[in-house]
Design a protein around this motif. Structure first.
Motif, PDB file in Angstrom:
ATOM      1  N   UNK A  93       0.735  -1.156   0.006  1.00 55.81           N
ATOM      2  CA  UNK A  93       0.089  -0.050   0.035  1.00 55.81           C
ATOM      3  C   UNK A  93       0.937   1.166   0.168  1.00 55.81           C
ATOM      4  N   UNK A  94       2.078   1.056   0.738  1.00 55.97           N
ATOM      5  CA  UNK A  94       2.750   2.367   0.513  1.00 55.97           C
ATOM      6  C   UNK A  94       3.655   2.620  -0.700  1.00 55.97           C
ATOM      7  N   UNK A  95       3.743   1.492  -1.580  1.00 52.45           N
ATOM      8  CA  UNK A  95       4.484   1.836  -2.739  1.00 52.45           C
ATOM      9  C   UNK A  95       4.254   3.004  -3.808  1.00 52.45           C
ATOM     10  N   UNK A  96       2.870   3.492  -3.750  1.00 54.50           N
ATOM     11  CA  UNK A  96       2.563   4.553  -4.645  1.00 54.50           C
ATOM     12  C   UNK A  96       3.021   5.857  -3.818  1.00 54.50           C
ATOM     13  N   UNK A  97       2.690   5.719  -2.614  1.00 55.48           N
ATOM     14  CA  UNK A  97       2.890   6.917  -1.708  1.00 55.48           C
ATOM     15  C   UNK A  97       4.623   7.227  -1.946  1.00 55.48           C
ATOM     16  N   UNK A  98       5.412   6.241  -1.687  1.00 55.92           N
ATOM     17  CA  UNK A  98       6.871   6.309  -1.485  1.00 55.92           C
ATOM     18  C   UNK A  98       7.404   6.644  -2.812  1.00 55.92           C
ATOM     19  N   UNK A  99       6.920   6.261  -4.088  1.00 56.40           N
ATOM     20  CA  UNK A  99       7.179   6.334  -5.197  1.00 56.40           C
ATOM     21  C   UNK A  99       6.962   7.930  -5.471  1.00 56.40           C
ATOM     22  N   UNK A 100       5.671   8.400  -5.217  1.00 57.99           N
ATOM     23  CA  UNK A 100       5.516   9.846  -5.217  1.00 57.99           C
ATOM     24  C   UNK A 100       6.489  10.630  -4.429  1.00 57.99           C
ATOM     25  N   UNK A 101       6.928  10.118  -3.322  1.00 51.85           N
ATOM     26  CA  UNK A 101       7.785  10.796  -2.380  1.00 51.85           C
ATOM     27  C   UNK A 101       9.125  10.963  -3.063  1.00 51.85           C
ATOM     28  N   UNK A 102       9.561   9.850  -3.639  1.00 43.02           N
ATOM     29  CA  UNK A 102      10.757  10.118  -4.152  1.00 43.02           C
ATOM     30  C   UNK A 102      11.123  10.678  -5.466  1.00 43.02           C
ATOM     31  N   UNK A 103       9.764  11.052  -6.138  1.00 43.79           N
ATOM     32  CA  UNK A 103       9.704  12.076  -7.447  1.00 43.79           C
ATOM     33  C   UNK A 103       9.650  13.697  -6.949  1.00 43.79           C
ATOM     34  N   UNK A 125      15.775  11.489   6.003  1.00 40.77           N
ATOM     35  CA  UNK A 125      14.944  10.923   4.880  1.00 40.77           C
ATOM     36  C   UNK A 125      13.967   9.697   5.344  1.00 40.77           C
ATOM     37  N   UNK A 126      14.679   9.012   6.435  1.00 34.30           N
ATOM     38  CA  UNK A 126      13.665   8.037   6.996  1.00 34.30           C
ATOM     39  C   UNK A 126      12.655   8.420   7.655  1.00 34.30           C
ATOM     40  N   UNK A 127      12.721   9.636   8.556  1.00 43.12           N
ATOM     41  CA  UNK A 127      11.619  10.071   9.193  1.00 43.12           C
ATOM     42  C   UNK A 127      10.544  10.709   8.315  1.00 43.12           C
ATOM     43  N   UNK A 128      11.125  11.284   7.326  1.00 46.84           N
ATOM     44  CA  UNK A 128       9.908  12.161   6.345  1.00 46.84           C
ATOM     45  C   UNK A 128       9.155  11.060   5.564  1.00 46.84           C
ATOM     46  N   UNK A 129       9.909   9.931   5.192  1.00 45.18           N
ATOM     47  CA  UNK A 129       9.372   9.006   4.277  1.00 45.18           C
ATOM     48  C   UNK A 129       8.370   8.330   5.200  1.00 45.18           C
ATOM     49  N   UNK A 130       8.631   7.954   6.552  1.00 46.98           N
ATOM     50  CA  UNK A 130       7.859   7.403   7.296  1.00 46.98           C
ATOM     51  C   UNK A 130       6.827   8.334   7.563  1.00 46.98           C
ATOM     52  N   UNK A 132       5.051  10.335   5.579  1.00 47.02           N
ATOM     53  CA  UNK A 132       4.321  10.391   4.047  1.00 47.02           C
ATOM     54  C   UNK A 132       3.591   8.774   4.217  1.00 47.02           C
ATOM     55  N   UNK A 133       4.431   7.868   4.354  1.00 46.45           N
ATOM     56  CA  UNK A 133       3.783   6.543   4.245  1.00 46.45           C
ATOM     57  C   UNK A 133       2.735   6.273   5.378  1.00 46.45           C
ATOM     58  N   UNK A 134       2.917   6.906   6.615  1.00 48.84           N
ATOM     59  CA  UNK A 134       1.790   6.748   7.740  1.00 48.84           C
ATOM     60  C   UNK A 134       0.506   7.674   7.399  1.00 48.84           C
ATOM     61  N   UNK A 135       0.662   8.899   6.998  1.00 43.07           N
ATOM     62  CA  UNK A 135      -0.323   9.888   6.656  1.00 43.07           C
ATOM     63  C   UNK A 135      -1.183   9.411   5.410  1.00 43.07           C
ATOM     64  N   UNK A 136      -0.486   8.961   4.383  1.00 45.33           N
ATOM     65  CA  UNK A 136      -1.673   8.514   3.057  1.00 45.33           C
ATOM     66  C   UNK A 136      -1.935   7.023   3.110  1.00 45.33           C
ATOM     67  N   UNK A 137      -1.031   6.201   3.813  1.00 45.35           N
ATOM     68  CA  UNK A 137      -1.243   4.776   3.763  1.00 45.35           C
ATOM     69  C   UNK A 137      -2.252   4.361   4.872  1.00 45.35           C
ATOM     70  N   UNK A 138      -1.884   5.053   6.028  1.00 48.04           N
ATOM     71  CA  UNK A 138      -2.579   4.356   7.137  1.00 48.04           C
ATOM     72  C   UNK A 138      -3.768   5.515   7.812  1.00 48.04           C
TER      73      UNK A 138
END
Length: 209
Positions: A93-103, A125-130, A132-138
């Motif tokens: 579920x986090x794949x599209x979120x993290x893909x957008x994050x890396x762009x 990077x780990x904190x910010x990606x976490x 993004x993954x939390x807010x949009x995926x969960x």
């Protein structure tokens, strides 16, 4: 039948506005704890997006050791690699979120770090990606479930105070909230379980006597 919705619209909107603030306004993240319950899921999502692989060796090298990993041999080469031992649905579920994050982040001057990057850059990077993954995926999906749950309860009670009290008890008074603020499967599993229950109950109600 339920009461006319217009009688409770104002304070019900306020109720869900406050609930939404709780579900999106907090970020309880302490990197030093190295929470394996979500870190290994985050590592798997990163590996899937960055490398197209379930192997998380490179992510571990970049962000550090965490628990809840398995070391297993590659079937073709026999070389051992590290993998997440968690059920994969949340990482997927986090794949599209993290893909957008890396762009998006490189356009803001924050490229994806490497193992050789400064420790502060990797930690950020780990904190910010976490986040993004939390807010949009969960977090947002779990809040959306509470809104759907409130609507579902209209079938069983005309008492709006009782109905929203049940929503508040679930959303604020149980571990649902704690796990809804993490990149983990627990609250989403509860959502799926209740969805299955509701669909089953509806099908039984429609079954010919």
């Amino acid at each position: 039948m339920a009461r006319p919705h217009t009688k409770t619209r104002g304070w019900e909107v306020a109720f869900f506005g406050l609930l939404f603030a709780v579900y999106v306004g907090f970020f309880p993240y302490i990197g030093a704890i190295n929470n394996p319950n979500e870190n290994v899921r985050t590592y798997m999502t990163m590996a899937l997006v960055e490398q197209g692989s379930f192997k998380i060796d490179a992510i571990v090298e970049r962000h550090g050791w965490t628990n809840d990993m398995a070391r297993a041999p590659d079937k073709k080469t026999g070389v051992f690699h590290l993998y997440s031992v968690k059920a994969p649905a949340v990482s997927y579920a986090g794949v599209p979120v993290y893909w957008a994050f890396t762009k998006v982040m490189p356009k803001l001057g924050r490229p994806v770090p490497t193992a050789a990057s400064h420790p502060d850059e990797k930690a950020k990077w780990l904190a910010d990606s976490t986040w993004a993954l939390r807010i949009f995926s969960v977090q947002i999906p779990c809040f959306a479930f509470l809104a759907a749950f409130a609507s579902y309860l209209r079938r069983y009670t005309r008492d709006d105070v009782l109905r929203l009290s049940a929503v508040a008890a679930l959303g604020l008074g149980t571990n649902y909230l704690a796990y809804a603020l993490m990149f983990a499967s627990h609250s989403l599993f509860g959502v799926a379980a209740f969805g299955a229950f509701a669909l089953t109950l509806e099908a039984r109600a429609k079954r010919p006597k």
